[in-house]
Design an enzyme around this catalytic site. Structure first.
Site, mmCIF file in Angstrom:
data_model
loop_
_atom_site.group_PDB
_atom_site.id
_atom_site.type_symbol
_atom_site.label_atom_id
_atom_site.label_comp_id
_atom_site.label_asym_id
_atom_site.label_seq_id
_atom_site.Cartn_x
_atom_site.Cartn_y
_atom_site.Cartn_z
ATOM 1 C CB ALA A 1 34.775 43.236 49.639
ATOM 2 C CG ASP A 2 29.817 39.232 52.099
ATOM 3 O OD1 ASP A 2 30.293 39.045 53.248
ATOM 4 O OD2 ASP A 2 28.490 39.007 52.090
ATOM 5 C CD GLN A 3 37.036 35.990 53.516
ATOM 6 O OE1 GLN A 3 37.022 36.489 54.498
ATOM 7 N NE2 GLN A 3 37.979 35.585 52.824
ATOM 8 C CB SER B 1 32.074 38.533 45.849
ATOM 9 O OG SER B 1 31.387 38.943 46.883
#
Length: 177
Positions: free
Chosen positions: A54-56, A91
């Site tokens: 996950a990344d943001q 995401s």
């Protein structure tokens, strides 16, 4: 969320391997983990193993904000949220480690702030946690949570891992087996 999991750090420099697509970042992490032996036991196992990445980013006034790298940048980011709002876009990519099958999605939330006093900004910078989160945005912090006027979306999405989306992607991945 009720799952048995192992937390592994890929020990990567995100900016060093910056990729345009989440799949490319996941591939880079898998490759690094395979090269240093972290994935051997998982790959050799008979169990289904899913890797969740996950990344943001934070979007403020149309500008993407990643982790601030200097006190000046953190100050600019946090002061920009004062009496304004920011959006978080996260995401999530779920990869079946053995088959390579993937499911991905994204989630957006918005945070509206009251005035953020300068002394709060300076305390957050001095404490240092703002340098480890997208946009220097810490809505759950005791100094900032009273200054949150409203959240449109979910707090878990703002904090970087939208639970409902992650659960949906896990179920989709497991139903393909």
């Amino acid at each position: 969320m009720g799952y048995k999991f192992t937390l592994l750090s890929a020990d990567i420099d995100e900016k060093e391997i910056r990729k345009e697509k989440p799949e490319e970042l996941a591939d880079a992490i898998l490759e690094k983990m395979k090269n240093n032996g972290m994935m051997k036991e998982i790959v050799d196992s008979q169990e289904t193993t899913l890797m969740i990445t996950a990344d943001q980013v934070v979007v403020d006034d149309g500008v993407i904000r990643e982790k601030p790298s200097t006190p000046e940048e953190a100050r600019k980011f946090i002061k920009g949220y004062s009496e304004s709002h920011a959006a978080t876009i996260g995401s999530v990519l779920v990869t079946n480690v053995k088959t390579g099958a993937r499911r991905e999605g994204w989630d957006k939330a918005e945070v509206y702030f009251h005035k953020i006093p300068d002394e709060v900004v300076e305390s957050l910078i001095e404490e240092g946690n703002v340098f480890y989160v997208a946009g220097g945005l810490l809505v759950e912090h005791p100094l900032t949570s009273p200054l949150v006027e409203a959240i449109v979306g979910t707090i878990d999405s703002v904090m970087g891992l939208p639970k409902a989306l992650t659960e949906k992607l896990i179920k989709e991945s497991l139903s393909e087996l």
